[in-house]
Design a protein around this motif. Structure first.
Motif, PDB file in Angstrom:
ATOM      1  N   ASP A  74      40.555  40.045  46.400  1.00 22.05           N
ATOM      2  CA  ASP A  74      41.090  39.206  45.335  1.00 22.05           C
ATOM      3  C   ASP A  74      42.067  38.141  45.852  1.00 22.05           C
ATOM      4  O   ASP A  74      42.806  37.548  45.075  1.00 22.05           O
ATOM      5  CB  ASP A  74      41.716  40.042  44.224  1.00 22.05           C
ATOM      6  N   ARG A  90      37.722  32.679  47.798  1.00 24.96           N
ATOM      7  CA  ARG A  90      38.346  33.861  47.201  1.00 24.96           C
ATOM      8  C   ARG A  90      37.421  35.045  47.447  1.00 24.96           C
ATOM      9  O   ARG A  90      36.211  34.940  47.300  1.00 24.96           O
ATOM     10  CB  ARG A  90      38.565  33.665  45.708  1.00 24.96           C
ATOM     11  N   SER A 122      36.994  40.961  43.843  1.00 22.26           N
ATOM     12  CA  SER A 122      38.025  41.821  43.253  1.00 22.26           C
ATOM     13  C   SER A 122      37.458  43.235  43.176  1.00 22.26           C
ATOM     14  O   SER A 122      36.238  43.442  43.237  1.00 22.26           O
ATOM     15  CB  SER A 122      38.385  41.330  41.849  1.00 22.26           C
TER      16      SER A 122
END
Length: 178
Positions: free
Chosen positions: A19, A33, A36
């Motif tokens: 994340d 990114r 998550s």
């Protein structure tokens, strides 16, 4: 497409970086990114397996033994705690391994993947299984051709990699052991 053809998928993740954006040497530019935990849980429920890749994406050949063991063992614990299933596989960051790294990995995981640009065979070392990174197959057409048996692109990429490594005086990191 993978499921339709009976393929499985495994994604190696540095658990302490999830994340956040990539921030290690050689990361994509601009940094991407990372997944998550919630996205990983969704993917895991759809059949994607997740494997250890350390905690901080550290070069395991360059850190002290206690840090190396922490990176390897904590990664497995994080994955099991968050996904509810044991992590069976590991891939060392940068593909850098030596005897000590491999010994520590073998105490925690069932299998580990190296960076040799080859197809895995039944006789492959279970702690240095060759792999072909999916970044070589960003094109759906190229991937489709490869899984249907075409090897031209694969062979060209392998030859170019060998030339690049020879030009910088390096060998395949997985082929060199202390």
């Amino acid at each position: 497409m993978l499921r339709e053809r009976g393929f499985a998928a495994i994604v190696f993740v540095p658990t302490g970086k999830l994340d956040y954006r990539e921030d290690w040497r050689g990361a994509h530019c601009p940094p991407r990114r990372l997944l998550s935990w919630s996205t990983m849980r969704e993917l895991a429920s759809a059949g994607v397996e997740f494997g250890g890749h350390g905690v901080a994406h550290a070069d395991l050949t360059r850190v002290p033994p206690p840090v190396r063991r922490h990176e390897i063992e904590r990664s497995a614990r994080d994955l099991e705690q968050q996904l509810g299933q044991p992590a069976r596989a590991f891939a060392a960051p940068y593909g850098h391994v030596n005897r000590d790294v491999l010994a520590d990995v073998a105490r925690t995981y069932e299998v580990a993947f190296g960076t040799r640009f080859r197809r895995a065979l039944p006789a492959s070392d279970p702690y240095d299984v060759p792999r072909i990174g999916m970044h070589y197959f960003r094109s759906a057409r190229r991937w489709r051709e490869f899984i249907e048996g075409a090897t031209g692109y694969f062979n060209v990429r392998r030859a170019l990699r060998a030339v690049r490594l020879a030009a910088i005086g390096a060998t395949d990191p997985a082929a060199t052991r202390d």
